[in-house]
Enzyme design. Structure first.
Site, PDB file in Angstrom:
ATOM      1  N   ASP A  39      20.318  15.243  12.591  1.00 34.55           N
ATOM      2  CA  ASP A  39      20.528  16.168  13.708  1.00 34.55           C
ATOM      3  C   ASP A  39      19.207  16.869  14.040  1.00 34.55           C
ATOM      4  OD1 ASP A  39      23.282  17.672  14.957  1.00 34.55           O
ATOM      5  OD2 ASP A  39      21.382  18.758  15.142  1.00 34.55           O
ATOM      6  N   ASN A  97      33.616  17.495  16.331  1.00 34.36           N
ATOM      7  CA  ASN A  97      34.029  18.391  17.407  1.00 34.36           C
ATOM      8  C   ASN A  97      34.527  17.550  18.578  1.00 34.36           C
ATOM      9  OD1 ASN A  97      33.129  20.774  16.045  1.00 34.36           O
ATOM     10  ND2 ASN A  97      31.027  20.228  16.580  1.00 34.36           N
ATOM     11  N   GLN A 104      32.630  20.556  21.485  1.00 31.78           N
ATOM     12  CA  GLN A 104      31.835  19.325  21.588  1.00 31.78           C
ATOM     13  C   GLN A 104      30.768  19.477  22.672  1.00 31.78           C
ATOM     14  OE1 GLN A 104      34.190  15.848  22.533  1.00 31.78           O
ATOM     15  NE2 GLN A 104      32.529  14.425  22.049  1.00 31.78           N
ATOM     16  N   HIS A 110      31.327  11.463  17.616  1.00 34.18           N
ATOM     17  CA  HIS A 110      30.420  11.476  16.469  1.00 34.18           C
ATOM     18  C   HIS A 110      30.999  12.296  15.337  1.00 34.18           C
ATOM     19  CE1 HIS A 110      29.336  14.856  19.132  1.00 34.18           C
ATOM     20  NE2 HIS A 110      29.018  15.525  18.042  1.00 34.18           N
TER      21      HIS A 110
HETATM   22  P1  5GP Z   1      28.596  18.587  18.955  1.00 30.73           P
HETATM   23  O1  5GP Z   1      28.672  20.045  19.225  1.00 30.73           O
HETATM   24  O2  5GP Z   1      28.714  17.762  20.195  1.00 30.73           O
HETATM   25  O3  5GP Z   1      29.532  18.157  17.852  1.00 30.73           O
HETATM   26  O4  5GP Z   1      27.156  18.360  18.317  1.00 30.73           O
HETATM   27  C1  5GP Z   1      26.096  17.740  18.944  1.00 30.73           C
HETATM   28  C2  5GP Z   1      24.948  17.759  17.979  1.00 30.73           C
HETATM   29  O5  5GP Z   1      23.928  16.940  18.499  1.00 30.73           O
HETATM   30  C3  5GP Z   1      24.333  19.138  17.737  1.00 30.73           C
HETATM   31  O6  5GP Z   1      24.391  19.454  16.352  1.00 30.73           O
HETATM   32  C4  5GP Z   1      22.894  19.001  18.234  1.00 30.73           C
HETATM   33  O7  5GP Z   1      21.961  19.696  17.450  1.00 30.73           O
HETATM   34  C5  5GP Z   1      22.687  17.485  18.174  1.00 30.73           C
HETATM   35  N1  5GP Z   1      21.727  16.987  19.167  1.00 30.73           N
HETATM   36  C6  5GP Z   1      21.674  17.315  20.487  1.00 30.73           C
HETATM   37  N2  5GP Z   1      20.683  16.642  21.089  1.00 30.73           N
HETATM   38  C7  5GP Z   1      20.084  15.884  20.130  1.00 30.73           C
HETATM   39  C8  5GP Z   1      18.976  14.985  20.160  1.00 30.73           C
HETATM   40  O8  5GP Z   1      18.351  14.726  21.188  1.00 30.73           O
HETATM   41  N3  5GP Z   1      18.665  14.384  18.984  1.00 30.73           N
HETATM   42  C9  5GP Z   1      19.348  14.624  17.812  1.00 30.73           C
HETATM   43  N4  5GP Z   1      18.939  13.988  16.712  1.00 30.73           N
HETATM   44  N5  5GP Z   1      20.387  15.478  17.768  1.00 30.73           N
HETATM   45  C10 5GP Z   1      20.754  16.100  18.905  1.00 30.73           C
END
Ligand code: 5GP
Length: 129
Positions: A39, A97, A104, A110
């Site tokens: 992440d 999420n 999310q 994911h």
């Molecule tokens: P969500 O809230 O959708 O479950 O989490 C999305 C996750 O993706 C977050 O923890 C955020 O830090 C991660 N994320 C967002 N953009 C990028 C990116 O460009 N590269 C990586 N490696 N992680 C990302």
């Protein structure tokens, strides 16, 4: 493809772009079915994301639409990455999420793998934005 109330899959989302190689990621594992990478904003000493390669927004449409092989391959990678990172003994957390209430941010299904410290309560005691 069905998305069970969530918006249709958006090919421009950040994880789709990582899968296409348009954006770099610190990859840990990759096969025909899934990709695991660190992440970008880790919330624990270990914070890894595992994504299926297909165009799925939620757990529901992934499990309804992906092949049995792709579903098994995805979960095998989740478990295998946690094991390979040495998290089995100390323990770890899997989290996904989904949608607005789930918070999310990236609309590509994911699973987060968190580890490396005591992770505390599963969800905050109070609700909030
Ligand atoms: P969500 O809230 O959708 O479950 O989490 C999305 C996750 O993706 C977050 O923890 C955020 O830090 C991660 N994320 C967002 N953009 C990028 C990116 O460009 N590269 C990586 N490696 N992680 C990302």
């Amino acid at each position: 493809m069905q998305t069970n109330g969530l918006p249709p899959y958006d090919d421009g989302n950040i994880f789709a772009r990582i899968l296409r190689g348009e954006i770099p990621a610190k990859k840990l594992a990759e096969d025909a079915h899934a990709l695991a990478f660190h992440d970008i904003a880790p919330q624990a000493p270990v914070h890894v994301l595992v994504i299926p390669k297909g165009p799925w927004v939620s757990a529901a449409d992934f499990h309804a639409g992906a092949s049995a092989e792709a579903i098994a391959g995805f979960w095998r990678m989740v478990a295998g990455v946690a094991r390979d990172l040495g998290l089995e003994e100390s323990g770890y957390r899997l989290l996904s999420n989904i949608g607005a209430d789930g918070g999310q941010e990236v609309p590509h299904f994911h699973v987060h793998i968190f580890g490396g410290r005591r992770l505390g309560r599963m969800v905050p005691l109070v609700s909030g934005p």
